[in-house]
Design an enzyme around this catalytic site. Structure first.
Site, short mmCIF file in Angstrom:
data_model
loop_
_atom_site.label_atom_id
_atom_site.label_comp_id
_atom_site.label_asym_id
_atom_site.label_seq_id
_atom_site.Cartn_x
_atom_site.Cartn_y
_atom_site.Cartn_z
NE ARG A 1 43.86 45.40 45.61
CZ ARG A 1 42.57 44.35 45.67
NH1 ARG A 1 41.51 44.74 46.77
NH2 ARG A 1 42.51 43.40 46.21
CE1 TYR B 1 50.94 45.24 39.14
CE2 TYR B 1 53.64 44.44 39.44
CZ TYR B 1 52.46 45.72 39.28
OH TYR B 1 53.30 46.76 38.85
CD GLU B 2 49.84 45.20 44.87
OE1 GLU B 2 48.71 44.65 45.47
OE2 GLU B 2 50.67 44.34 44.89
N GLY B 3 45.57 41.79 42.92
CA GLY B 3 44.53 41.42 41.88
C GLY B 3 44.08 41.64 40.86
#
Length: 601
Positions: free
Chosen positions: A297, A438-440
């Site tokens: 992140r 992506y990655e949250g």
């Protein structure tokens, strides 16, 4: 257009805002002072400009390809990645005992930014490998560390994270991949994982997949997930590669951007089960995976900064070259370069201010991480680690949201030519779009900021940051340049208002999270953006103080820094009060975004 790393800007942020000198005084970092940082940044700039950046467009027009289970990277990628690995770039931040260079995260973050700005698609591979290394260093057994980490650091092997499944996107409680105990003491995995970046490729001899799966009888939901190492090729006791494991790529996605990065669908266990090795304790997999996710992140936030800077550089070059229109003030009858037009200047200044503010915040966060890991005093470590953890969702969410805005402004500066692929501006916009997903997604980062990072500690960490902003506001007010500098006065006024908005919203979140959670979480993304704007504005205020005091050392550079700080104060910080109004307004009878019923949409 070639990529030119902003080394002088990076060095300024590292020295004046992230306090490189303090980081270099930490145990183990004694050789990582300014001379070391300068040498590393200069070499990284040269390598990325000459080797990595020239492949960026090639990757867009000639993406990775899939045929009969084999993924072939864009021509030139394999050779460039080999140079990256041989140069030791994968190991910049990792421990020397496993073959890394053991440098601070602060220095590594600048290297990471350059790599991502040069070629986002290629950079994704080492970014994920970094996360795998961190997860194994913290949660792996001594034997697992010895077997996998040196090869990952050397770049001989790469790493991935395997969470998402067709039915389980962000809701990891729905994961169905199963791990069955085998007679050899290890496990056999069965299931499907999707959206696995660089999940299959030909740039390295092995790929180490870190996979979330469920053991028989495991608790329901995320508490029943365990983490497994599943290598593409089984690793023999002597470290050599053995048989092909039962994990296969069945397809790769066709995407809007980052086309050269193969996004794989991986099938585990179609031929008897993929051999997997349990990492740490059973049913603690998500806890371990969060190590990798947090690293990723932060890395994605830096990707946002990188793409924004690349889009800005391209837009500036075009604006200086493109002759169109005449001076609106009548000062010239001849056609002008469009950089002379007020609105083009506004767009370019906004792009620059957003990018520099986000960079400063990310580098400062990296320094907090370094102190949080290396300081001799445990209480100091804890304080700085808490600040870093608060900043991670802000760096990730704010930097990636602004990357979309900056890349879009880059297209706008180009006008109609920005919509034409040949200028390159469109690629930055397409590549940037995934970063806030992506990655949250940004909402997931915002939920984290509200839940884990604000409510859990009663707002203690963010109140520490607000107190630090107060110190900077006082320094602006007391500085000898306050009366004579419009930039000082504008920053003092607007940052002060932004500080009040942030404090008000934090109190609102703490007060209403239980009695009206829907309203609080409806405003969570706005809270994240508000935090990003105010905390970046704080860095600009600190930068203005430093630039003013050092102006005579390099007037051109420091005057530009002061002007950019002034732009941030007048063009971006005023948004803070509007965001406050939107957030607090969500509580007034569930109006606004929550007012529409399902049927009314």
């Amino acid at each position: 257009m070639s990529y030119i790393a902003p080394v002088k800007e990076m060095r300024f942020v590292m020295q004046e805002l992230a306090d490189l000198e303090r980081v270099a005084a930490l145990p183990g970092f004694e050789d990582a002072g300014l001379d070391c940082a300068q040498a590393v940044l200069d070499e990284a700039a040269r390598f990325n400009a000459n080797v990595i950046a020239p492949l960026n467009v090639e990757g867009d027009v000639n993406p990775s390809s899939f045929k009969d289970g084999v993924v072939t990277a864009t021509p030139g990628f394999k050779e460039a990645f080999s140079q990256f690995a041989n140069g030791g770039w994968q190991g910049v931040v990792h421990p020397a005992e496993y073959g890394g260079q053991g440098l601070p995260k602060l220095i590594a973050t600048a290297c990471m930014e350059m790599l991502n700005a040069a070629n986002l698609s290629l950079a994704l591979c080492p970014v994920l490998t970094d996360g795998a290394i961190e997860a194994l260093l913290i949660a792996g057994s001594p034997a697992q560390k010895e077997r996998y980490v040196p090869k990952l650091i050397s770049g001989e092997w790469t790493g991935t994270m395997n969470l998402t499944e067709p039915q389980a996107g962000s809701d990891l409680a729905l994961i169905r991949t199963r791990a069955e105990p085998a007679s050899d003491g290890n496990y056999r995995l069965f299931g499907t994982k999707i959206f696995i970046s660089w999940g299959e490729h030909d740039m390295a001899s092995n790929i180490v997949h870190l996979v979330l799966a469920r053991l028989p009888g495991a608790p329901e939901g995320v508490k029943g997930l365990s983490l497994f190492i599943v290598p593409k090729f089984v690793v023999n006791e002597d470290g050599s590669l053995g048989a092909r494991n039962d994990v296969h790529c069945v397809s790769i996605e066709h995407k809007l951007g980052i086309k050269a990065s193969p996004t794989a669908v991986l099938q585990f266990g179609d031929h008897g089960g993929a051999i997997g090795y349990l990492v740490g304790e059973a049913n603690r997999g998500l806890e371990y995976m969060f190590i990798m996710m947090n690293a990723a992140r932060f890395g994605v936030g830096v990707q946002g900064i990188a793409v924004a800077d690349r889009a800005y550089q391209r837009a500036v070059a075009y604006a200086k070259d493109r002759v169109q229109g005449r001076a609106v003030d009548g000062s010239s009858k001849a056609p002008l370069s469009i950089i002379k037009h007020p609105d083009v200047r506004r767009m370019l200044a906004t792009m620059r201010a957003l990018t520099e503010g986000a960079r400063a915040l990310a580098y400062v966060a990296a320094a907090h991480s370094d102190i949080g890991h290396r300081h001799a005093d445990a209480s100091v470590r804890a304080d700085h680690q808490a600040i870093y953890e608060y900043l991670v969702p802000v760096v990730k969410g704010w930097s990636t949201e602004l990357a979309n805005e900056v890349a879009s402004l880059g297209v706008q500066v180009h006008g109609g030519m920005g919509y034409i692929e040949e200028t390159g501006a469109a690629q930055h916009l397409r590549d940037a779009r995934i970063l806030a997903i992506y990655e949250g997604t940004t909402a997931i980062q915002a939920n984290d900021l509200v839940g884990r990072k604000t409510l859990r500690d009663g707002g203690a960490v963010v109140k520490v940051l607000i107190a630090k902003i107060d110190e900077t506001l006082a320094a602006l007010w007391e500085h000898k340049s306050y009366e004579s500098s419009a930039a000082f006065r504008a920053l003092h006024k607007r940052l002060g208002a932004g500080r009040e908005s942030l404090a008000t919203v934090v109190d609102y979140v703490l007060t209403h999270a239980k009695d009206d959670p829907n309203a609080v979480f409806a405003g969570s993304v706005a809270y994240l953006k508000l935090a990003g704007i105010v905390l970046s504005g704080w860095q600009f205020a600190r930068a203005l103080l430093a630039a003013t005091d050092k102006r005579n050392d390099d007037p051109s550079f420091y005057d530009a820094k002061a002007a950019t700080a002034h732009c941030f104060a007048t063009q971006i910080l005023p948004l803070a009060t509007a965001l406050e109004a939107a957030i607090v307004g969500a509580h007034d009878g569930n109006e606004g975004a929550l007012a529409l019923t399902d049927d009314q949409f």
